[in-house]
Design a protein around this motif. Sequence first.
Motif: not given
Length: 399
Positions: A200-214
């Motif tokens: 996953w490329d999280l560049s446009h999500a990190a810091g504004v969107l929950p991504v819950d990787l674990d």
Amino acid sequence: MTIQPKLGDEGSRREKIDPLSSCLDEYALDGRIHLNGNSLGAPRHNLVPALERLVSGQWAPLQVRGWFHEGWLELPRTIGDKLGALLGAAPGQVVVAGETTSTTLFNVLVAACRLRSDRPVLLAEQESFPTDLYIAASVARLLDRDLVAVPRADLDIRLRDHGDQVAAALTSPVDFRTGERRDIGATTALCHHAGAISVWDLSHAAGVLPVDLDANDVDLAVGCGYKYLGGGPGAPAFTYVPARHQPDVDFPLAGWHGHARPFTMVPGFEPADGIDRARTGTPPVLSLAGLDHALDPLLEAGIEALYRRSRELSDYFLACLEESRPDLARQLVSPRDARRRGGHLAVRVPDAERVEHELAERGVHVDSRPPDLIRFAFAPLYVTKDHIRQVVDILTAVA
């Protein structure tokens, strides 16, 4: 003068008491409105004093001893753990090695393909950010794999129907043009059902969107530090490797800081245990310090509050646009449902590049993407509803 939707007494009260609204004064905005945090986040006022303390209080007096007395060597891990709190990753699974996003993605994609060395296909979306496609194509040539780029809507279908051929699937939770979200958990589950590695490329999500990787059982992820995270121009990228993959992941860039015993200076490479094996060269301390400084207010707010605020701001922008310029509101290419998009909206605007420049001349930062899109990003700590009313007024005048 156009008439924008009013907040009303209750709306004004909520705006004033929203704890995230109090962060506005922390940022150096120079009297301008920044709706392009998805390209480059704004700095905090006290960044320069923080960097000055590092230079004058650590580097200048300590010189090389700073590596050992001021925690410089540990910065990639300590900042990684901070990021992990925003990304839903337990400690010890995120590292900021000091590389660019492109280098980091290359490192991770090669490692992903090596984890599935018997499979011929590297899968990606046609709508991916261009660098992702360039890097994926280079990795495919290097490893003699087939890069298969499919339309965004067909990626899950490809995984279901032909996933047994896929070594790794590269995708993003947010389309960089339209802002449309992809369900991380669902796509990752499809990868695992097919035996493929999810990247996953999280560049446009990190810091504004929950991504819950674990929680979503993601295999590998990367992301940049300069968009919503606000780490500054060219801030280093991060790598996520869950504990279950750390003993087996084999990165192509075998730098000395990824060595199990870096200061023994032996000729043969022995990968470090844990997340440190994703490190490469000497950490860029000043850049890491800028990113570290940017993360504090984000961590204090928490990702759920950041996401809530961004959704509220984007919905308010749409309400204002529909009131003042319904013709432009009808040109929205992002999902109308805030739950189905990330932190920005994209609108088709005739002569978009000209409009971007006109807005900039009037103190509003946005960005256009060819052929005719303007993206409006709602970074939750330094954008307000008052800003949005002003932006729609100006957009009405120039578009």
